[in-house]
Design an enzyme around this catalytic site. Sequence first.
Site, PDB file in Angstrom:
ATOM      1  N   LYS A   1     -83.319  91.301  22.337  1.00  0.00           N
ATOM      2  CA  LYS A   1     -84.224  91.147  23.254  1.00  0.00           C
ATOM      3  C   LYS A   1     -83.687  90.321  24.606  1.00  0.00           C
ATOM      4  O   LYS A   1     -83.281  89.050  24.296  1.00  0.00           O
ATOM      5  CB  LYS A   1     -85.645  90.470  22.832  1.00  0.00           C
ATOM      6  CG  LYS A   1     -86.872  90.655  23.794  1.00  0.00           C
ATOM      7  CD  LYS A   1     -86.781  90.054  24.946  1.00  0.00           C
ATOM      8  CE  LYS A   1     -86.881  88.564  25.167  1.00  0.00           C
ATOM      9  NZ  LYS A   1     -86.836  87.944  26.401  1.00  0.00           N
TER      10      LYS A   1
ATOM     11  N   GLY B   1     -95.262  86.876  26.120  1.00  0.00           N
ATOM     12  CA  GLY B   1     -96.131  87.129  25.128  1.00  0.00           C
ATOM     13  C   GLY B   1     -95.953  88.425  24.244  1.00  0.00           C
ATOM     14  O   GLY B   1     -96.233  88.307  23.132  1.00  0.00           O
ATOM     15  N   VAL B   2     -95.419  89.441  24.993  1.00  0.00           N
ATOM     16  CA  VAL B   2     -94.926  90.508  24.223  1.00  0.00           C
ATOM     17  C   VAL B   2     -93.625  90.318  23.335  1.00  0.00           C
ATOM     18  O   VAL B   2     -93.784  90.558  22.154  1.00  0.00           O
ATOM     19  CB  VAL B   2     -94.620  91.817  25.248  1.00  0.00           C
ATOM     20  CG1 VAL B   2     -93.864  92.869  24.461  1.00  0.00           C
ATOM     21  CG2 VAL B   2     -95.926  92.445  25.800  1.00  0.00           C
TER      22      VAL B   2
ATOM     23  N   GLU C   1     -79.576  77.829  19.326  1.00  0.00           N
ATOM     24  CA  GLU C   1     -78.209  77.381  20.109  1.00  0.00           C
ATOM     25  C   GLU C   1     -79.106  76.882  21.571  1.00  0.00           C
ATOM     26  O   GLU C   1     -79.468  77.757  22.318  1.00  0.00           O
ATOM     27  CB  GLU C   1     -77.084  78.228  20.479  1.00  0.00           C
ATOM     28  CG  GLU C   1     -75.889  77.626  21.233  1.00  0.00           C
ATOM     29  CD  GLU C   1     -75.892  77.645  22.540  1.00  0.00           C
ATOM     30  OE1 GLU C   1     -76.193  76.491  23.201  1.00  0.00           O
ATOM     31  OE2 GLU C   1     -75.712  78.579  23.161  1.00  0.00           O
TER      32      GLU C   1
ATOM     33  N   CYS D   1     -74.841  75.846  29.121  1.00  0.00           N
ATOM     34  CA  CYS D   1     -75.175  74.702  28.487  1.00  0.00           C
ATOM     35  C   CYS D   1     -74.175  73.882  27.821  1.00  0.00           C
ATOM     36  O   CYS D   1     -74.311  72.704  27.390  1.00  0.00           O
ATOM     37  CB  CYS D   1     -75.790  75.361  27.102  1.00  0.00           C
ATOM     38  SG  CYS D   1     -74.966  76.555  25.970  1.00  0.00           S
TER      39      CYS D   1
ATOM     40  N   GLU E   1     -81.930  68.086  30.652  1.00  0.00           N
ATOM     41  CA  GLU E   1     -80.893  69.238  31.174  1.00  0.00           C
ATOM     42  C   GLU E   1     -81.461  69.657  32.341  1.00  0.00           C
ATOM     43  O   GLU E   1     -82.594  70.405  32.357  1.00  0.00           O
ATOM     44  CB  GLU E   1     -80.952  70.180  30.027  1.00  0.00           C
ATOM     45  CG  GLU E   1     -79.913  71.371  30.446  1.00  0.00           C
ATOM     46  CD  GLU E   1     -79.576  72.437  29.373  1.00  0.00           C
ATOM     47  OE1 GLU E   1     -78.682  73.023  28.771  1.00  0.00           O
ATOM     48  OE2 GLU E   1     -80.922  72.832  28.824  1.00  0.00           O
TER      49      GLU E   1
END
Length: 493
Positions: free
Chosen positions: A190, A226-227, A266, A299, A398
Amino acid sequence: MTASTTSEIARGEARMLIDGVLTDAASGARYDNVNPATEEVIGDTADAGGPDVDRAIAAARAAFDTGTWAVDREFRKHCLRQLHEALQEEREALRAELVAEAGSPVSITHLAQLDWPLADAIAYPADYIDEFEWERMLPETELFGAISHRRVTKEPIGVVAAIVPWNFPVEVALNKIGPALATGNTVILKPAPDTPWGATRIGRLVAERTDIPPGVFNVVTTSDNGVAERLLVDPRVDMVSFTGSTGVGKRIVELSAATLKRTFLELGGKNAMVVLDDADFGAVIPQSMIACMHAGQGCALPSRLLVPRSRYAEAVEIATATFGGISCGDPADPATFCGPLVNARQRDRVLNYIRKGEQEGARITIGGGRPEDLPTGYYVQPTVFADVDNAMTIAREEIFGPVLAVIAFEDDQDAIRIANDSPYGLSGAVWGADPERADTVARCIRTGTLMVNGGMFYGADSPYGGYKHSGLGRQNGREGFEQYLQTKVVGFR
């Protein structure tokens, strides 16, 4: 690549991959894919609803439970090598899409954004199938008056939901797909709504260029969180592998707890670049410009520059001059280092952090707003803050933008204390003329990865992840391979 970010980009793959079929959403819905450098729509992508996610889960479950993928290691290796070769041939199309939909400067696509993971993210776990110890015997034991033999076996977990962020979408996707498939799991990928095309292209390559059976690998794109959350609560999904913000990571833990899914997370970082007093400031402090790479949307990028108080003014001056020489620009231009933020929401979030820094007493030495010469696009100027206390918001949260906070320390122990005084523990860097001293400091910093004097940790064979709020588990390497495996012990006579 030197073409504009819009005129030369081929239309991306709009279809999902579900149960071996390239398909639109059952509803026919699509959503726009927007170029962050121009704010123009460059295409669209299937917008999955609940029934589409349910089909993908059912397909992955059936493929794992009834197929041979989980037990046929030779076949898995064969299929992964097919995918690796197919990806190499699509390199330039992937590069163009990353520039167009992620706003990634084309220069960094030759690094971790694309070329580095293309080299080994799929190839390494495919090869590691032969190296990994899938079974081992424990010493015999005598209980109840008889000898028992004991075998430890590693087995795939089952159905893995791999959820990928927008900043390094292809890199993260490949480093999830590789070990998850190599260990015998089935996968539902996804992607982030802002950057769907890398994932859908991978889905097309799996369908058209590999022998991976239907249902083993699926791609679901949706603009509705939401899906997407159906992946977290459905009991047919055994594991969630997520890379993204700490806030979303906590949400994933909450939703997946009811079915006790394994979670790999992560998450975010507030990484410190520690420069010791014996370092060559003229050569080292300019390295802090990495905080602006891809507009700071990484990150592992350092956003705190820790320098000795005795050389604080010198460090601020050099950092300010360095950031002053970085201009925002078209990510398709090879000279661009700092491109746009991914969307208007993220741009405004970064600008709000900059205002918060000023309100709390930090001093902007360069940048601080939107570039006047770029009225279109989600750009923020490279920004340096001086007079920063580690308790300030801009030193603790962050920002995920091209913003550097310069913080003073008294001695090595104080530098370690400040570096560790963070809810995060993902990455960082230490610089010093004495390698042994620099390594001693590095060993005391509580993060999952570190760079000492520019040494790089990156690679598909290198476990990546963080301490504290930076996540759970590790991606890549032996540890990342085992992340997707269960352990079974059998005693027999």
